[in-house]
Design an enzyme around this catalytic site. Sequence first.
Site, PDB file in Angstrom:
ATOM      1  N   HIS A 102       0.839  -1.207   0.000  1.00  0.00           N
ATOM      2  CA  HIS A 102       0.000   0.000   0.000  1.00  0.00           C
ATOM      3  C   HIS A 102       0.866   1.245   0.000  1.00  0.00           C
ATOM      4  O   HIS A 102       1.948   1.268   0.566  1.00  0.00           O
ATOM      5  CB  HIS A 102      -0.958   0.020   1.191  1.00  0.00           C
ATOM      6  CG  HIS A 102      -0.294  -0.218   2.511  1.00  0.00           C
ATOM      7  ND1 HIS A 102       0.047  -1.476   2.955  1.00  0.00           N
ATOM      8  CD2 HIS A 102       0.087   0.638   3.474  1.00  0.00           C
ATOM      9  CE1 HIS A 102       0.607  -1.386   4.148  1.00  0.00           C
ATOM     10  NE2 HIS A 102       0.668  -0.102   4.486  1.00  0.00           N
ATOM     11  N   HIS A 152       0.709   5.108   1.233  1.00  0.00           N
ATOM     12  CA  HIS A 152       0.006   6.122   2.016  1.00  0.00           C
ATOM     13  C   HIS A 152       0.112   7.453   1.275  1.00  0.00           C
ATOM     14  O   HIS A 152       1.210   7.849   0.871  1.00  0.00           O
ATOM     15  CB  HIS A 152       0.674   6.347   3.370  1.00  0.00           C
ATOM     16  CG  HIS A 152       0.652   5.188   4.316  1.00  0.00           C
ATOM     17  ND1 HIS A 152      -0.233   5.114   5.362  1.00  0.00           N
ATOM     18  CD2 HIS A 152       1.426   4.080   4.405  1.00  0.00           C
ATOM     19  CE1 HIS A 152      -0.004   4.005   6.061  1.00  0.00           C
ATOM     20  NE2 HIS A 152       1.007   3.359   5.503  1.00  0.00           N
TER      21      HIS A 152
HETATM   22  P1  DGP Z   1       1.431   0.323   7.491  1.00  0.00           P
HETATM   23  O1  DGP Z   1       1.783   0.553   8.930  1.00  0.00           O
HETATM   24  O2  DGP Z   1       2.279   1.121   6.525  1.00  0.00           O
HETATM   25  O3  DGP Z   1       1.411  -1.163   7.163  1.00  0.00           O
HETATM   26  O4  DGP Z   1      -0.030   0.901   7.316  1.00  0.00           O
HETATM   27  C1  DGP Z   1      -1.195   0.172   7.494  1.00  0.00           C
HETATM   28  C2  DGP Z   1      -2.304   1.164   7.667  1.00  0.00           C
HETATM   29  O5  DGP Z   1      -3.514   0.485   7.507  1.00  0.00           O
HETATM   30  C3  DGP Z   1      -2.358   1.850   9.043  1.00  0.00           C
HETATM   31  O6  DGP Z   1      -2.087   3.242   8.879  1.00  0.00           O
HETATM   32  C4  DGP Z   1      -3.768   1.621   9.517  1.00  0.00           C
HETATM   33  C5  DGP Z   1      -4.499   1.112   8.299  1.00  0.00           C
HETATM   34  N1  DGP Z   1      -5.505   0.114   8.574  1.00  0.00           N
HETATM   35  C6  DGP Z   1      -5.329  -1.062   9.225  1.00  0.00           C
HETATM   36  N2  DGP Z   1      -6.485  -1.748   9.267  1.00  0.00           N
HETATM   37  C7  DGP Z   1      -7.401  -0.995   8.610  1.00  0.00           C
HETATM   38  C8  DGP Z   1      -8.772  -1.180   8.299  1.00  0.00           C
HETATM   39  O7  DGP Z   1      -9.403  -2.188   8.641  1.00  0.00           O
HETATM   40  N3  DGP Z   1      -9.390  -0.181   7.601  1.00  0.00           N
HETATM   41  C9  DGP Z   1      -8.716   0.936   7.217  1.00  0.00           C
HETATM   42  N4  DGP Z   1      -9.406   1.857   6.536  1.00  0.00           N
HETATM   43  N5  DGP Z   1      -7.425   1.137   7.477  1.00  0.00           N
HETATM   44  C10 DGP Z   1      -6.779   0.180   8.163  1.00  0.00           C
END
Ligand code: DGP
Length: 141
Positions: free
Chosen positions: A101, A103
Amino acid sequence: MKHDDCIFCKIVAGEIPSAKVYEDEHVYAFLDISQVTTGHTLVIPKVHTTDIFETPAEIAGELFARVPKIANAIKQVYNPEGVNLLNNNGIFAGQSVYHLHIHIIPRYDDKDGFNAKWVTRDDQFYLGELQEMAKDINDAI
Ligand code: DGP
């Protein structure tokens, strides 16, 4: 292919609700639940790929091709001063969800909740050393 235990695959499949920002054949974008800054968005490939290391070039290309369009939409709506693009790979890089992903983090000022400070070491490497390092990496490509 969908991974059954991957939350982002479940979001793409509609099995977990999300605030969808954009979707097409290859890419899904949705608001990050943590909203580090307002408009914080995640852009993911629909196909499961764990991290940048295992991502084929075509998937990476399709993914990044959508980022300018989404970043510009965020800019239009929230008028940030800028955005940080961030992609964490591996535990020490801060990856917590193992589905690739990007950001998009809108930046409003220097105390807006996002902080990426790093220690610079410009004085510790001569150009020759950098060139040797660069050659090692280039040889591995
Ligand atoms: P990273 O730490 O780079 O792997 O970012 C993962 C991101 O994913 C973190 O900022 C929070 C987000 N995240 C985790 N679970 C969910 C979810 O169920 N829904 C959404 N919208 N975001 C999520």
